[in-house]
Design a protein around this motif. Structure first.
Motif, PDB file in Angstrom:
ATOM      1  N   HIS A  98      -1.035 -39.781   3.386  1.00 20.97           N
ATOM      2  CA  HIS A  98      -0.574 -41.012   2.768  1.00 20.97           C
ATOM      3  C   HIS A  98      -0.378 -40.785   1.275  1.00 20.97           C
ATOM      4  CE1 HIS A  98      -1.536 -43.995   6.143  1.00 20.97           C
ATOM      5  NE2 HIS A  98      -1.722 -42.792   6.626  1.00 20.97           N
ATOM      6  N   TYR A  99       0.499 -41.569   0.656  1.00 20.30           N
ATOM      7  CA  TYR A  99       0.863 -41.291  -0.728  1.00 20.30           C
ATOM      8  C   TYR A  99       0.051 -42.085  -1.741  1.00 20.30           C
ATOM      9  CZ  TYR A  99       3.429 -45.568   0.245  1.00 20.30           C
ATOM     10  OH  TYR A  99       3.749 -46.837   0.620  1.00 20.30           O
ATOM     11  N   GLU A 100      -0.560 -43.179  -1.338  1.00 15.87           N
ATOM     12  CA  GLU A 100      -1.197 -44.054  -2.327  1.00 15.87           C
ATOM     13  C   GLU A 100      -2.650 -43.671  -2.554  1.00 15.87           C
ATOM     14  OE1 GLU A 100      -0.405 -48.158  -1.799  1.00 15.87           O
ATOM     15  OE2 GLU A 100      -2.141 -48.784  -2.997  1.00 15.87           O
ATOM     16  N   GLN A 101      -3.013 -43.499  -3.808  1.00 12.20           N
ATOM     17  CA  GLN A 101      -4.399 -43.230  -4.165  1.00 12.20           C
ATOM     18  C   GLN A 101      -5.020 -44.502  -4.726  1.00 12.20           C
ATOM     19  OE1 GLN A 101      -5.322 -39.735  -6.421  1.00 12.20           O
ATOM     20  NE2 GLN A 101      -3.795 -38.463  -5.389  1.00 12.20           N
ATOM     21  N   TYR A 102      -6.205 -44.824  -4.244  1.00  9.58           N
ATOM     22  CA  TYR A 102      -6.947 -45.986  -4.715  1.00  9.58           C
ATOM     23  C   TYR A 102      -8.055 -45.500  -5.644  1.00  9.58           C
ATOM     24  CZ  TYR A 102      -4.706 -48.787  -1.079  1.00  9.58           C
ATOM     25  OH  TYR A 102      -3.792 -49.444  -0.301  1.00  9.58           O
TER      26      TYR A 102
ATOM     27  N   PHE B  35       4.975 -43.715  -9.586  1.00 10.46           N
ATOM     28  CA  PHE B  35       4.129 -44.902  -9.559  1.00 10.46           C
ATOM     29  C   PHE B  35       3.990 -45.495 -10.957  1.00 10.46           C
ATOM     30  CE2 PHE B  35       2.451 -43.991  -5.329  1.00 10.46           C
ATOM     31  CZ  PHE B  35       2.543 -42.626  -5.246  1.00 10.46           C
ATOM     32  N   TRP B  36       3.727 -46.774 -10.982  1.00  3.20           N
ATOM     33  CA  TRP B  36       3.226 -47.448 -12.175  1.00  3.20           C
ATOM     34  C   TRP B  36       1.846 -47.996 -11.827  1.00  3.20           C
ATOM     35  CZ3 TRP B  36       4.672 -47.566 -17.131  1.00  3.20           C
ATOM     36  CH2 TRP B  36       5.985 -47.175 -17.447  1.00  3.20           C
ATOM     37  N   TYR B  37       0.868 -47.637 -12.690  1.00  2.00           N
ATOM     38  CA  TYR B  37      -0.479 -48.147 -12.552  1.00  2.00           C
ATOM     39  C   TYR B  37      -0.804 -49.028 -13.751  1.00  2.00           C
ATOM     40  CZ  TYR B  37      -1.932 -45.130  -8.635  1.00  2.00           C
ATOM     41  OH  TYR B  37      -2.066 -44.531  -7.407  1.00  2.00           O
ATOM     42  N   LYS B  38      -1.625 -50.023 -13.504  1.00  2.00           N
ATOM     43  CA  LYS B  38      -2.109 -50.932 -14.540  1.00  2.00           C
ATOM     44  C   LYS B  38      -3.607 -50.692 -14.704  1.00  2.00           C
ATOM     45  CE  LYS B  38      -2.955 -55.921 -15.050  1.00  2.00           C
ATOM     46  NZ  LYS B  38      -2.758 -57.243 -14.418  1.00  2.00           N
ATOM     47  N   GLN B  39      -4.048 -50.593 -15.960  1.00  2.00           N
ATOM     48  CA  GLN B  39      -5.479 -50.429 -16.216  1.00  2.00           C
ATOM     49  C   GLN B  39      -5.922 -51.480 -17.224  1.00  2.00           C
ATOM     50  OE1 GLN B  39      -6.914 -46.821 -18.227  1.00  2.00           O
ATOM     51  NE2 GLN B  39      -8.579 -46.684 -16.721  1.00  2.00           N
ATOM     52  N   PRO B  40      -6.510 -52.580 -16.744  1.00  2.00           N
ATOM     53  CA  PRO B  40      -7.009 -53.623 -17.641  1.00  2.00           C
ATOM     54  C   PRO B  40      -8.291 -53.156 -18.329  1.00  2.00           C
ATOM     55  CG  PRO B  40      -7.481 -54.174 -15.355  1.00  2.00           C
ATOM     56  CD  PRO B  40      -6.669 -52.916 -15.329  1.00  2.00           C
ATOM     57  N   LEU B  47      -2.679 -50.015  -8.644  1.00  2.00           N
ATOM     58  CA  LEU B  47      -1.285 -49.665  -8.381  1.00  2.00           C
ATOM     59  C   LEU B  47      -0.410 -50.912  -8.490  1.00  2.00           C
ATOM     60  CD1 LEU B  47       0.820 -47.571  -7.459  1.00  2.00           C
ATOM     61  CD2 LEU B  47       0.314 -48.261  -5.104  1.00  2.00           C
ATOM     62  N   VAL B  48       0.639 -50.816  -9.294  1.00  2.00           N
ATOM     63  CA  VAL B  48       1.562 -51.935  -9.498  1.00  2.00           C
ATOM     64  C   VAL B  48       2.766 -51.806  -8.583  1.00  2.00           C
ATOM     65  CG1 VAL B  48       3.104 -53.055 -11.156  1.00  2.00           C
ATOM     66  CG2 VAL B  48       0.854 -52.238 -11.896  1.00  2.00           C
ATOM     67  N   ILE B  49       3.363 -50.616  -8.567  1.00  2.00           N
ATOM     68  CA  ILE B  49       4.594 -50.433  -7.811  1.00  2.00           C
ATOM     69  C   ILE B  49       4.827 -48.940  -7.604  1.00  2.00           C
ATOM     70  CG2 ILE B  49       6.155 -50.304  -9.796  1.00  2.00           C
ATOM     71  CD1 ILE B  49       8.015 -52.272  -8.252  1.00  2.00           C
ATOM     72  N   ARG B  50       5.531 -48.599  -6.525  1.00  2.00           N
ATOM     73  CA  ARG B  50       5.846 -47.200  -6.236  1.00  2.00           C
ATOM     74  C   ARG B  50       7.335 -47.075  -5.918  1.00  2.00           C
ATOM     75  NH1 ARG B  50       3.988 -49.147  -1.304  1.00  2.00           N
ATOM     76  NH2 ARG B  50       5.462 -48.773   0.400  1.00  2.00           N
ATOM     77  N   ARG B  95       3.726 -37.958  -8.459  1.00  2.00           N
ATOM     78  CA  ARG B  95       2.889 -37.363  -7.419  1.00  2.00           C
ATOM     79  C   ARG B  95       3.391 -35.969  -7.085  1.00  2.00           C
ATOM     80  NH1 ARG B  95       3.326 -37.604  -1.556  1.00  2.00           N
ATOM     81  NH2 ARG B  95       1.293 -37.449  -0.528  1.00  2.00           N
ATOM     82  N   ILE B  96       2.508 -34.984  -7.241  1.00  2.00           N
ATOM     83  CA  ILE B  96       2.830 -33.598  -6.921  1.00  2.00           C
ATOM     84  C   ILE B  96       2.074 -33.214  -5.659  1.00  2.00           C
ATOM     85  CG2 ILE B  96       2.682 -31.199  -7.682  1.00  2.00           C
ATOM     86  CD1 ILE B  96       2.637 -32.224 -10.547  1.00  2.00           C
ATOM     87  N   THR B  97       2.776 -32.635  -4.702  1.00  2.00           N
ATOM     88  CA  THR B  97       2.124 -32.202  -3.470  1.00  2.00           C
ATOM     89  C   THR B  97       2.272 -30.691  -3.303  1.00  2.00           C
ATOM     90  OG1 THR B  97       4.129 -32.591  -2.182  1.00  2.00           O
ATOM     91  CG2 THR B  97       2.549 -34.389  -2.322  1.00  2.00           C
ATOM     92  N   THR B  98       1.315 -30.110  -2.577  1.00  2.00           N
ATOM     93  CA  THR B  98       1.406 -28.697  -2.238  1.00  2.00           C
ATOM     94  C   THR B  98       1.545 -28.564  -0.730  1.00  2.00           C
ATOM     95  OG1 THR B  98      -0.977 -28.439  -2.006  1.00  2.00           O
ATOM     96  CG2 THR B  98      -0.037 -28.051  -4.186  1.00  2.00           C
ATOM     97  N   THR B  99       2.108 -27.460  -0.312  1.00  2.00           N
ATOM     98  CA  THR B  99       2.314 -27.252   1.114  1.00  2.00           C
ATOM     99  C   THR B  99       0.982 -26.965   1.797  1.00  2.00           C
ATOM    100  OG1 THR B  99       2.667 -24.891   0.840  1.00  2.00           O
ATOM    101  CG2 THR B  99       4.600 -26.315   0.690  1.00  2.00           C
ATOM    102  N   TYR B 100       0.985 -27.003   3.111  1.00  2.00           N
ATOM    103  CA  TYR B 100      -0.237 -26.754   3.870  1.00  2.00           C
ATOM    104  C   TYR B 100      -0.782 -25.365   3.556  1.00  2.00           C
ATOM    105  CZ  TYR B 100      -3.452 -26.275   7.751  1.00  2.00           C
ATOM    106  OH  TYR B 100      -4.582 -26.066   8.517  1.00  2.00           O
ATOM    107  N   SER B 101       0.108 -24.394   3.413  1.00  2.00           N
ATOM    108  CA  SER B 101      -0.334 -23.025   3.132  1.00  2.00           C
ATOM    109  C   SER B 101      -0.951 -22.910   1.744  1.00  2.00           C
ATOM    110  CB  SER B 101       0.847 -22.054   3.264  1.00  2.00           C
ATOM    111  OG  SER B 101       1.847 -22.367   2.318  1.00  2.00           O
ATOM    112  N   GLN B 102      -0.618 -23.857   0.884  1.00  2.00           N
ATOM    113  CA  GLN B 102      -1.164 -23.855  -0.465  1.00  2.00           C
ATOM    114  C   GLN B 102      -2.361 -24.790  -0.590  1.00  2.00           C
ATOM    115  OE1 GLN B 102       2.598 -25.073  -2.252  1.00  2.00           O
ATOM    116  NE2 GLN B 102       2.749 -23.123  -3.320  1.00  2.00           N
TER     117      GLN B 102
END
Lengths: 112, 120
Positions: A98-102, B35-40, B47-50, B95-102
């Motif tokens: 899943h893409y969302e982190q909480y 993503f946009w995150y809000k930190q009060p 999370l605000v929006i993706r 968001r950065i992802t790595t492959t399963y092999s990584q």
């Protein structure tokens, strides 16, 4: 449904000491990431744990280590604390694939 | 290396008005999430929006919407009808992802944030 929880909320340590921070992921989540947020900065990725293994690590020294338990909770350990380690430490959880982190509310660490 | 830049350290807006926060990023990947995150002041990152890069349509969540310009690598956040509760630090993240092999993992790369003040 409890969200991500972290303990303690605040912590004051002296240079050279060691500290352990704890995180419980959101219900149903199996992956935990740790971030360091220095004052006035965005969070910096420390590492991510899945299936009790460190899967990826950011640009942090070996003084930073972690652990994930069978119940998916996690610990962040920092040895030989430096003044520069003072920061807000955030834990984030997600479900694999899943893409969302909480995020949790964070632990404020002050090193004097 | 993937980087995220928020060029506005601080912004202010009048209550009920509209404000736009800027974000640019650098990547060589073709498929990714933003993503946009809000930190009060409470510190909880929310999370605000993706936005999925493969979607041409801009994401919208109630009063929050994005202007995603993939070619320009731009991802701005528009807040309409601003409310006092919108006052917070806003972080753009990639968001950065790595492959399963990584290792099959992911991480978020954040910008330095924009402090939004809402004036009554």
């Amino acid at each position: 449904d409890a969200g991500v929880t972290q303990s303690p909320t605040h912590l004051i340590k002296t240079r050279g000491q060691q500290v352990t921070l704890r995180c419980s992921p959101k219900s149903g989540h199996d992956t935990v990431s740790w971030y360091q947020q220095a004052l006035g900065q965005g969070p910096q990725f420390i590492f991510q744990y899945y299936e009790e293994e460190e899967r990826q690590r950011g640009n942090f020294p070996d003084r930073f280590s972690g652990h994930q338990f069978p119940n998916y909770s996690s610990e962040l350990n920092v040895n030989a604390l430096l003044l520069g380690d003072s920061a807000l430490y955030l834990c984030a959880s997600t479900r694999q694939g899943h893409y969302e982190q909480y995020f949790g509310p964070g632990t404020r660490l002050t090193v004097t | 290396a993937q980087t995220v830049t928020q060029s506005q350290p601080e912004m202010s807006v009048q209550e009920a008005e509209t404000v736009t926060l800027s974000c640019t990023y650098d990547t060589s990947e073709s498929d990714y999430y933003l993503f946009w995150y809000k930190q009060p002041p409470s510190r909880q990152m929310i999370l605000v929006i993706r936005q999925e890069a493969y979607k041409q349509q801009n994401a919208t969540e109630n009063r929050f919407s994005v202007n995603f310009q993939k070619a320009a690598k731009s991802f701005s956040l528009k807040i309409s009808d601003s409310q006092l509760g919108d006052a917070a630090m806003y972080f753009c993240a990639y968001r950065i992802t790595t492959t399963y092999s990584q290792g099959g993992s992911e991480k978020l790369v954040f910008g330095k944030g924009t402090k939004l003040t809402v004036n009554p």
